[in-house]
Design a protein around this motif. Structure first.
Motif, PDB file in Angstrom:
ATOM      1  N   TYR A 107     -14.445   3.045 -12.044  1.00  0.00           N
ATOM      2  CA  TYR A 107     -14.457   4.292 -13.454  1.00  0.00           C
ATOM      3  C   TYR A 107     -15.411   4.823 -12.278  1.00  0.00           C
ATOM      4  CZ  TYR A 107     -12.169   3.355 -17.159  1.00  0.00           C
ATOM      5  OH  TYR A 107     -10.828   2.450 -17.952  1.00  0.00           O
ATOM      6  N   TYR A 108     -16.385   5.079 -10.967  1.00  0.00           N
ATOM      7  CA  TYR A 108     -16.969   5.996  -9.869  1.00  0.00           C
ATOM      8  C   TYR A 108     -16.319   6.406  -9.919  1.00  0.00           C
ATOM      9  CZ  TYR A 108     -20.893   7.348  -7.048  1.00  0.00           C
ATOM     10  OH  TYR A 108     -21.862   8.732  -7.037  1.00  0.00           O
ATOM     11  N   GLU A 109     -16.238   8.348  -9.893  1.00  0.00           N
ATOM     12  CA  GLU A 109     -16.173   9.169  -8.745  1.00  0.00           C
ATOM     13  C   GLU A 109     -16.913  10.333  -8.272  1.00  0.00           C
ATOM     14  OE1 GLU A 109     -13.494  11.285 -11.968  1.00  0.00           O
ATOM     15  OE2 GLU A 109     -12.068  10.560 -10.845  1.00  0.00           O
ATOM     16  N   GLY A 110     -18.326  10.006  -7.217  1.00  0.00           N
ATOM     17  CA  GLY A 110     -18.581  10.999  -6.666  1.00  0.00           C
ATOM     18  C   GLY A 110     -19.186  10.293  -5.547  1.00  0.00           C
ATOM     19  N   ARG A 183     -13.289  15.276  -8.339  1.00  0.00           N
ATOM     20  CA  ARG A 183     -11.984  15.992  -7.953  1.00  0.00           C
ATOM     21  C   ARG A 183     -12.736  17.312  -7.919  1.00  0.00           C
ATOM     22  NH1 ARG A 183     -10.306  14.034 -12.913  1.00  0.00           N
ATOM     23  NH2 ARG A 183     -12.161  12.972 -13.774  1.00  0.00           N
ATOM     24  N   ALA A 184     -11.665  18.528  -8.667  1.00  0.00           N
ATOM     25  CA  ALA A 184     -12.274  19.586  -8.345  1.00  0.00           C
ATOM     26  C   ALA A 184     -10.925  20.188  -8.878  1.00  0.00           C
ATOM     27  CB  ALA A 184     -13.027  20.430  -7.080  1.00  0.00           C
ATOM     28  N   TRP A 196      -5.193   6.454 -10.412  1.00  0.00           N
ATOM     29  CA  TRP A 196      -6.207   6.195 -10.009  1.00  0.00           C
ATOM     30  C   TRP A 196      -6.242   6.235  -8.869  1.00  0.00           C
ATOM     31  CZ3 TRP A 196      -8.278   3.361 -13.998  1.00  0.00           C
ATOM     32  CH2 TRP A 196      -9.653   3.477 -14.057  1.00  0.00           C
ATOM     33  N   ASN A 197      -7.935   6.963  -9.023  1.00  0.00           N
ATOM     34  CA  ASN A 197      -8.998   7.874  -8.487  1.00  0.00           C
ATOM     35  C   ASN A 197      -9.563   7.130  -7.336  1.00  0.00           C
ATOM     36  OD1 ASN A 197      -9.344  10.165  -6.413  1.00  0.00           O
ATOM     37  ND2 ASN A 197     -11.164  10.843  -8.146  1.00  0.00           N
TER      38      ASN A 197
END
Length: 633
Positions: A107-110, A183-184, A196-197
């Protein structure tokens, strides 16, 4: 028309990009050039606080900061403190997403930093070297041997940077890439999506060598007209033709262009199609050669016979080969014409994802696997949702005879009043077109999906549609519209004002899933105020693969089967301008929005093929319909 660059302008652009991070022109067909693959195992660092990019005052680190993660992680002596380091104990495969390779990153976003060491040998001492990325989601900052080459935004389009001669060494180079998939609100796509990102270097990375003089940067060749085509004299666009058709008896003709860098006026470009016994020479002016080839005998590309020809482009010092199909696509009144003949689009939508491995698709083998399922279903068309897919998809579609709808991720509610967001969308549109403009399979450029009607949105989308036509007038343009399927009226009219500007009226409908039941399809009637082809770009219902019950039980394969049966019965009563459908979706895919713990658990299960690769009952319902359509039953 692609931009024309002289060498001074090109070098100036490269200097500017080092400051403002604008990319130079995309190099076409890099796999066919002299190149070195940088795919394989890369070391990585997870950096959620972006410590390697910002100092403790949260200011961007200076170029020579030893604690920047693009700097060498090797201490110079035993007193040299290093608070970062890359190790073979932490490896990610490239191409690939990080989410599927390390359970901690699902699930990591960064930010994740990638590092790859390599040696390099020039085949020609005077060659210019470019670092090419097929895709990196979402922002990528590129550093070679501690020096920044540039930055790119956009998770689904390719980019390249030139490598200065003084920077690249024969041995012990190290390439560091900072990839950030946060995301932004002011990005494209925006905060809210339904897929899924996947983060990381998700596509091929390679070093490409081009000659210093007269390098072939890009090229285009397509069918201008064929003997089977019909066209009204004086029509202003290849993509849209109005009026009563009359046979075009002129000889078939292919047109195009070649864009070069550092070429001299008066040089020549030779274009050969050996199978057609064609060899023509064209002059170069302002780093461009315009092509016009008479075709006395050839076979047009169609889904039934996806014929492609080897095209050889040669210049003073450069040479590129490409397999290109020749076909025309246009709208005539309310019909879509392929090579002058009406075509019905038997489609399916799909994500760039291999569900049974829980990862982003990234190879030719992945493309063959997914598109072969579409062929087995009886499709002649696929909608690549909701972003540009990797170049293998269109190339394999070319070979299999599958037409393509290709789309940029202008999805749901983005900041339509923000000119910076519009510019980001335009850039992604241009990069999508640059990647696949030689693919016969691509017939529609789409500028978005399910965008809510407003004056700002319509102007935003109109601008993108005009940009797509300006860059590539040989294809159709569209967008997937959303309609009100909760309406109690049986007559449902698509009257979105964006319909004025598209070539194909495409709309998403889920009658019987999001509101009502599949029975509602029996009385539903669809119409549009526009005299244009009507296309259903999405419809579907969820079913957990392997869950069986009666047809009135949601989430069961039997309910999804019933849904498709009612939809198909409705399709048989569509108006005369109905030209096709691409149901949602070929294969189940991951989505953080889908949180029913029993029937979803982080998956959108509208696929006709489930997470494990098993075909659901609805697969065979749609296959029977497509088989009948193909036979004209």
């Amino acid at each position: 028309m692609r931009p024309i660059l002289t060498l001074p302008a090109f070098c100036c652009l490269l200097f500017v990009q080092a400051q403002s991070f604008a990319q130079p022109a995309l190099i076409a067909n890099t796999a066919a050039r002299i190149s070195q693959s940088l795919n394989g195992e890369w070391q990585y660092l997870v950096d959620p606080y972006e410590t390697g990019f910002y100092d403790y005052r949260y200011k961007e680190r200076s170029a020579d900061d030893p604690e920047a993660y693009w700097s060498s992680d090797q201490p110079k002596n035993k007193m040299d403190r290093k608070e970062h380091g890359y190790t073979n104990r932490r490896i990610l495969k490239v191409p690939g997403d990080w989410n599927s390779q390390d359970p901690r990153l699902l699930y990591y976003e960064g930010t994740v930093w990638y590092k790859r060491s390599f040696d390099f040998h020039k085949t020609d001492a005077s060659s210019r070297i470019f670092l090419y990325f097929g895709g990196a989601n979402y922002r990528a900052d590129i550093y070679l041997n501690g020096k920044k080459l540039g930055m790119h935004k956009g998770g689904f389009t390719p980019f390249n940077f030139e490598v200065p001669d003084t920077l690249l060494k024969a041995r012990d180079n190290y390439l560091v890439v900072k990839v950030d998939n946060k995301r932004a609100a002011d990005e494209v796509p925006t905060l809210n999506t339904d897929w899924w990102n996947y983060g990381g270097l998700t596509r091929d990375v390679r070093l490409v060598q081009l000659p210093a003089r007269s390098a072939i940067l890009d090229y285009s060749l397509g069918l201008a007209r064929s003997p089977a085509d019909t066209q009204t004299a004086g029509a202003s666009s290849d993509a849209t033709v109005a009026g009563t058709p009359s046979p075009d008896t002129r000889p078939a003709e292919a047109t195009g262009w070649v864009q070069l860098a550092n070429a001299s006026d008066g040089e020549q470009i030779t274009v050969e199609i050996p199978e057609l016994k064609i060899k023509e020479v064209f002059p170069v002016k302002d780093n461009r050669a315009d092509l016009r080839l008479r075709l006395s005998s050839f076979q047009a590309w169609t889904p039934e016979t996806p014929r492609r020809y080897q095209v050889i482009i040669s210049g003073t010092s450069d040479h590129v080969e490409e397999s290109i199909g020749l076909r025309t696509i246009r709208v005539q009144g309310d019909k879509i014409l392929l090579n002058g003949k009406p075509v019905f689009l038997r489609g399916i939508s799909l994500h760039e994802e291999v569900a049974w491995e829980g990862r982003r698709a990234n190879s030719r083998a992945d493309a063959v696997q997914l598109l072969s399922l579409a062929k087995e279903l009886g499709c002649n068309m696929v909608r690549l949702a909701h972003y540009p897919h990797n170049e293998y998809m269109a190339r394999v579609a070319d070979s299999l005879g599958l037409m393509i709808w290709s789309e940029i991720p202008v999805y749901w509610t983005i900041e339509f009043s923000n000119p910076e967001v519009l510019e980001k969308a335009r850039k992604q549109l241009s990069e999508m077109i640059a990647l696949d403009h030689n693919r016969a399979s691509i017939i529609i450029w789409s500028v978005g999906n399910e965008t809510p009607v407003s004056e700002a949105r319509t102007q935003f989308m109109k601008t993108l549609l005009e940009a797509a036509r300006g860059e590539d007038p040989s294809r159709l343009v569209s967008a997937a519209l959303e309609v009100n399927y909760h309406s109690g009226n049986t007559l449902r009219t698509i009257d979105d004002p964006l319909g004025q500007y598209v070539d194909v009226i495409a709309f998403n409908e889920y009658l019987g899933w999001y509101g009502g039941t599949p029975v509602d399809c029996r009385e539903a009637r669809w119409t549009t105020q526009y005299d244009k082809p009507l296309f259903i770009s999405e419809t579907g219902a969820e079913a957990l693969g392997g869950f069986h019950a009666d047809s009135l039980t949601l989430w069961s394969e039997e309910f999804q089967e019933w849904f498709y049966k009612e939809q198909i019965a409705m399709l048989k009563k569509m108006p005369d301008n109905f030209t096709g459908i691409s149901p949602w979706v070929l294969v189940d895919f991951r989505s953080p929005r889908r949180n029913n713990p029993t029937y979803q658990d982080g998956w959108n299960n509208k696929g006709l093929v489930d997470q494990k690769g098993r075909k659901k009952k609805a697969f065979f319902v749609l296959k029977r319909y497509y088989t009948a359509m193909k036979k004209g039953i």
